[in-house]
Write a protein that holds these residues in place. Sequence first.
Motif, PDB file in Angstrom:
ATOM      1  N   LEU A 169     -34.573  81.518 -65.911  1.00  0.00           N
ATOM      2  CA  LEU A 169     -33.275  80.852 -65.765  1.00  0.00           C
ATOM      3  C   LEU A 169     -32.473  80.945 -67.056  1.00  0.00           C
ATOM      4  CD1 LEU A 169     -31.316  79.167 -64.118  1.00  0.00           C
ATOM      5  CD2 LEU A 169     -32.573  77.116 -64.812  1.00  0.00           C
ATOM      6  N   ASN A 170     -33.113  80.718 -68.189  1.00  0.00           N
ATOM      7  CA  ASN A 170     -32.409  80.812 -69.472  1.00  0.00           C
ATOM      8  C   ASN A 170     -31.844  82.201 -69.706  1.00  0.00           C
ATOM      9  OD1 ASN A 170     -32.935  78.156 -70.170  1.00  0.00           O
ATOM     10  ND2 ASN A 170     -34.713  78.635 -71.430  1.00  0.00           N
ATOM     11  N   THR A 171     -32.642  83.203 -69.418  1.00  0.00           N
ATOM     12  CA  THR A 171     -32.200  84.583 -69.642  1.00  0.00           C
ATOM     13  C   THR A 171     -31.069  84.950 -68.683  1.00  0.00           C
ATOM     14  OG1 THR A 171     -34.436  85.167 -70.350  1.00  0.00           O
ATOM     15  CG2 THR A 171     -32.954  86.983 -69.780  1.00  0.00           C
ATOM     16  N   LEU A 172     -31.191  84.543 -67.429  1.00  0.00           N
ATOM     17  CA  LEU A 172     -30.146  84.817 -66.443  1.00  0.00           C
ATOM     18  C   LEU A 172     -28.848  84.127 -66.838  1.00  0.00           C
ATOM     19  CD1 LEU A 172     -29.095  85.872 -63.748  1.00  0.00           C
ATOM     20  CD2 LEU A 172     -30.220  83.926 -62.616  1.00  0.00           C
ATOM     21  N   TYR A 173     -28.936  82.873 -67.227  1.00  0.00           N
ATOM     22  CA  TYR A 173     -27.736  82.133 -67.618  1.00  0.00           C
ATOM     23  C   TYR A 173     -27.060  82.784 -68.826  1.00  0.00           C
ATOM     24  CZ  TYR A 173     -24.702  78.404 -69.284  1.00  0.00           C
ATOM     25  OH  TYR A 173     -23.601  77.695 -69.720  1.00  0.00           O
ATOM     26  N   ALA A 174     -27.841  83.090 -69.856  1.00  0.00           N
ATOM     27  CA  ALA A 174     -27.273  83.688 -71.060  1.00  0.00           C
ATOM     28  C   ALA A 174     -26.626  85.039 -70.753  1.00  0.00           C
ATOM     29  CB  ALA A 174     -28.356  83.850 -72.119  1.00  0.00           C
ATOM     30  N   HIS A 175     -27.303  85.859 -69.960  1.00  0.00           N
ATOM     31  CA  HIS A 175     -26.768  87.169 -69.577  1.00  0.00           C
ATOM     32  C   HIS A 175     -25.446  87.002 -68.827  1.00  0.00           C
ATOM     33  CE1 HIS A 175     -27.681  91.283 -67.472  1.00  0.00           C
ATOM     34  NE2 HIS A 175     -26.608  91.335 -68.245  1.00  0.00           N
ATOM     35  N   PHE A 176     -25.414  86.063 -67.900  1.00  0.00           N
ATOM     36  CA  PHE A 176     -24.203  85.827 -67.103  1.00  0.00           C
ATOM     37  C   PHE A 176     -23.049  85.355 -67.986  1.00  0.00           C
ATOM     38  CE2 PHE A 176     -21.513  82.894 -64.656  1.00  0.00           C
ATOM     39  CZ  PHE A 176     -21.108  83.717 -63.620  1.00  0.00           C
ATOM     40  N   ILE A 177     -23.306  84.402 -68.874  1.00  0.00           N
ATOM     41  CA  ILE A 177     -22.246  83.881 -69.731  1.00  0.00           C
ATOM     42  C   ILE A 177     -21.713  84.957 -70.675  1.00  0.00           C
ATOM     43  CG2 ILE A 177     -21.741  82.271 -71.609  1.00  0.00           C
ATOM     44  CD1 ILE A 177     -21.790  80.959 -68.867  1.00  0.00           C
ATOM     45  N   VAL A 178     -22.599  85.744 -71.244  1.00  0.00           N
ATOM     46  CA  VAL A 178     -22.160  86.828 -72.126  1.00  0.00           C
ATOM     47  C   VAL A 178     -21.299  87.826 -71.354  1.00  0.00           C
ATOM     48  CG1 VAL A 178     -22.961  88.782 -73.516  1.00  0.00           C
ATOM     49  CG2 VAL A 178     -24.099  86.573 -73.710  1.00  0.00           C
ATOM     50  N   PHE A 179     -21.673  88.095 -70.116  1.00  0.00           N
ATOM     51  CA  PHE A 179     -20.914  89.027 -69.282  1.00  0.00           C
ATOM     52  C   PHE A 179     -19.516  88.495 -68.965  1.00  0.00           C
ATOM     53  CE2 PHE A 179     -19.757  90.210 -64.852  1.00  0.00           C
ATOM     54  CZ  PHE A 179     -19.514  91.557 -65.049  1.00  0.00           C
ATOM     55  N   VAL A 180     -19.417  87.255 -68.492  1.00  0.00           N
ATOM     56  CA  VAL A 180     -18.104  86.732 -68.104  1.00  0.00           C
ATOM     57  C   VAL A 180     -17.210  86.532 -69.324  1.00  0.00           C
ATOM     58  CG1 VAL A 180     -18.983  85.677 -65.990  1.00  0.00           C
ATOM     59  CG2 VAL A 180     -18.856  84.291 -68.083  1.00  0.00           C
ATOM     60  N   ARG A 181     -17.810  86.263 -70.467  1.00  0.00           N
ATOM     61  CA  ARG A 181     -17.005  86.161 -71.685  1.00  0.00           C
ATOM     62  C   ARG A 181     -16.485  87.518 -72.129  1.00  0.00           C
ATOM     63  NH1 ARG A 181     -20.525  82.050 -75.587  1.00  0.00           N
ATOM     64  NH2 ARG A 181     -19.904  80.081 -74.578  1.00  0.00           N
ATOM     65  N   ASP A 201     -22.698  73.289 -74.579  1.00  0.00           N
ATOM     66  CA  ASP A 201     -23.828  72.975 -75.456  1.00  0.00           C
ATOM     67  C   ASP A 201     -24.996  73.920 -75.189  1.00  0.00           C
ATOM     68  OD1 ASP A 201     -24.279  71.908 -72.939  1.00  0.00           O
ATOM     69  OD2 ASP A 201     -24.537  69.845 -73.629  1.00  0.00           O
ATOM     70  N   LEU A 202     -25.257  74.203 -73.912  1.00  0.00           N
ATOM     71  CA  LEU A 202     -26.331  75.136 -73.567  1.00  0.00           C
ATOM     72  C   LEU A 202     -25.949  76.567 -73.933  1.00  0.00           C
ATOM     73  CD1 LEU A 202     -29.106  75.588 -72.194  1.00  0.00           C
ATOM     74  CD2 LEU A 202     -27.859  75.945 -70.056  1.00  0.00           C
ATOM     75  N   SER A 203     -24.703  76.932 -73.658  1.00  0.00           N
ATOM     76  CA  SER A 203     -24.248  78.294 -73.970  1.00  0.00           C
ATOM     77  C   SER A 203     -24.359  78.572 -75.462  1.00  0.00           C
ATOM     78  CB  SER A 203     -22.798  78.483 -73.510  1.00  0.00           C
ATOM     79  OG  SER A 203     -22.675  78.292 -72.117  1.00  0.00           O
ATOM     80  N   GLU A 204     -24.043  77.568 -76.277  1.00  0.00           N
ATOM     81  CA  GLU A 204     -24.116  77.727 -77.727  1.00  0.00           C
ATOM     82  C   GLU A 204     -25.533  78.061 -78.163  1.00  0.00           C
ATOM     83  OE1 GLU A 204     -22.888  77.745 -81.726  1.00  0.00           O
ATOM     84  OE2 GLU A 204     -21.687  77.708 -79.884  1.00  0.00           O
ATOM     85  N   VAL A 205     -26.497  77.422 -77.520  1.00  0.00           N
ATOM     86  CA  VAL A 205     -27.896  77.639 -77.889  1.00  0.00           C
ATOM     87  C   VAL A 205     -28.416  78.971 -77.356  1.00  0.00           C
ATOM     88  CG1 VAL A 205     -30.255  76.783 -77.627  1.00  0.00           C
ATOM     89  CG2 VAL A 205     -28.384  75.178 -77.993  1.00  0.00           C
ATOM     90  N   LEU A 206     -28.141  79.248 -76.083  1.00  0.00           N
ATOM     91  CA  LEU A 206     -28.741  80.418 -75.439  1.00  0.00           C
ATOM     92  C   LEU A 206     -28.032  81.727 -75.744  1.00  0.00           C
ATOM     93  CD1 LEU A 206     -29.678  79.074 -71.870  1.00  0.00           C
ATOM     94  CD2 LEU A 206     -31.101  79.209 -73.925  1.00  0.00           C
ATOM     95  N   CYS A 207     -26.737  81.665 -76.035  1.00  0.00           N
ATOM     96  CA  CYS A 207     -25.967  82.911 -76.192  1.00  0.00           C
ATOM     97  C   CYS A 207     -25.804  83.339 -77.641  1.00  0.00           C
ATOM     98  CB  CYS A 207     -24.595  82.765 -75.550  1.00  0.00           C
ATOM     99  SG  CYS A 207     -24.667  82.456 -73.777  1.00  0.00           S
ATOM    100  N   THR A 208     -26.292  82.539 -78.561  1.00  0.00           N
ATOM    101  CA  THR A 208     -26.252  82.941 -79.970  1.00  0.00           C
ATOM    102  C   THR A 208     -27.404  83.892 -80.239  1.00  0.00           C
ATOM    103  OG1 THR A 208     -25.317  80.803 -80.604  1.00  0.00           O
ATOM    104  CG2 THR A 208     -26.337  82.141 -82.350  1.00  0.00           C
ATOM    105  N   PRO A 209     -27.103  85.107 -80.681  1.00  0.00           N
ATOM    106  CA  PRO A 209     -28.191  86.070 -80.932  1.00  0.00           C
ATOM    107  C   PRO A 209     -29.211  85.514 -81.912  1.00  0.00           C
ATOM    108  CG  PRO A 209     -26.043  87.149 -81.056  1.00  0.00           C
ATOM    109  CD  PRO A 209     -25.788  85.672 -80.991  1.00  0.00           C
ATOM    110  N   ALA A 210     -30.456  85.772 -81.625  1.00  0.00           N
ATOM    111  CA  ALA A 210     -31.531  85.317 -82.508  1.00  0.00           C
ATOM    112  C   ALA A 210     -31.453  86.067 -83.838  1.00  0.00           C
ATOM    113  CB  ALA A 210     -32.884  85.550 -81.854  1.00  0.00           C
ATOM    114  N   PRO A 211     -31.764  85.412 -84.946  1.00  0.00           N
ATOM    115  CA  PRO A 211     -31.729  86.109 -86.248  1.00  0.00           C
ATOM    116  C   PRO A 211     -32.759  87.221 -86.276  1.00  0.00           C
ATOM    117  CG  PRO A 211     -32.824  83.979 -86.434  1.00  0.00           C
ATOM    118  CD  PRO A 211     -32.213  84.026 -85.062  1.00  0.00           C
ATOM    119  N   PRO A 212     -32.469  88.307 -86.990  1.00  0.00           N
ATOM    120  CA  PRO A 212     -33.427  89.411 -87.052  1.00  0.00           C
ATOM    121  C   PRO A 212     -34.718  88.960 -87.716  1.00  0.00           C
ATOM    122  CG  PRO A 212     -31.703  89.677 -88.710  1.00  0.00           C
ATOM    123  CD  PRO A 212     -31.278  88.549 -87.828  1.00  0.00           C
ATOM    124  N   PRO A 213     -35.832  89.530 -87.310  1.00  0.00           N
ATOM    125  CA  PRO A 213     -37.112  89.146 -87.923  1.00  0.00           C
ATOM    126  C   PRO A 213     -37.143  89.500 -89.391  1.00  0.00           C
ATOM    127  CG  PRO A 213     -37.359  91.108 -86.544  1.00  0.00           C
ATOM    128  CD  PRO A 213     -35.976  90.583 -86.296  1.00  0.00           C
TER     129      PRO A 213
END
Length: 245
Positions: free
Chosen positions: A182-194, A209-221
């Motif tokens: 669900l998290n991955t689907l939501y983030a993918h969808f929000i990034v697409f519509v944006r 609030d959720l979009s801010e957390v899920l759609c922010t790219p993770a920092p590189p390792p």
Amino acid sequence: MRFKRNGSYTLNRKSKTKPNGKKPPAEEKKQYLEPEFTKIRVVDFDLKELVVLPREIDLNEWLASNTTTFFNLINLQYSTISEFCTGDTCQAMTACNTIYYWYDERGKKTKCTAPQYVDFVMSLCQKLVTDEEIFPTKYGKEFPNSFESLVKKICRYLFHVLAHLYWAHFKETVAMDLQGHLNTLYAHFIVFVREFNLVDPKETCIMDDLSEVLCTPAPPPAPTPAPSAPASAPSPSSQNHVTER
């Protein structure tokens, strides 16, 4: 270039809707924002790379292919909890501080249950994405002038379903260990519509609030430290020197 696009929802009820909102009495704690859940994904790369329009693909083809895919995936995600989304458990189509109402073709406003609302949404979406005059799949067939506005309508309704899944059925999703999907689907969808401005930010702000957390790219390792050179024989002056690694 044509993509093969298939609809999978088989409901008979079909109508047109307009979203509207009203604040319910009180907002509950948002379990889906807890770090132990938001960190769970099924992919760990930047989703922006998945939604950017490829140079060799027509914009409408790209929108059609992705919109149909999201329709199928969100329908599938909802089906996993549909037995818990009933007229008794979800007497209104709620998400955060919003209640969505159904408007029929004559503009009559109806407060329907969540399963009824989702039924209407998915039926309407299937009707659109399987209409050859709107989502053409044959080579040489043109998209209608109204295509973009219809894609925006579909995406707006699909957002309502995703928001309801988080607000009303996240506990069931966690119980089935599907929160990563669900998290991955939501983030993918929000990034697409944006990326293509398909849903008004005023519509999606209830989940910012959720979009801010899920759609922010993770920092590189962090880079792996280079292996240290073989130690040479210590000199007398360095016998008591301690190096921390």
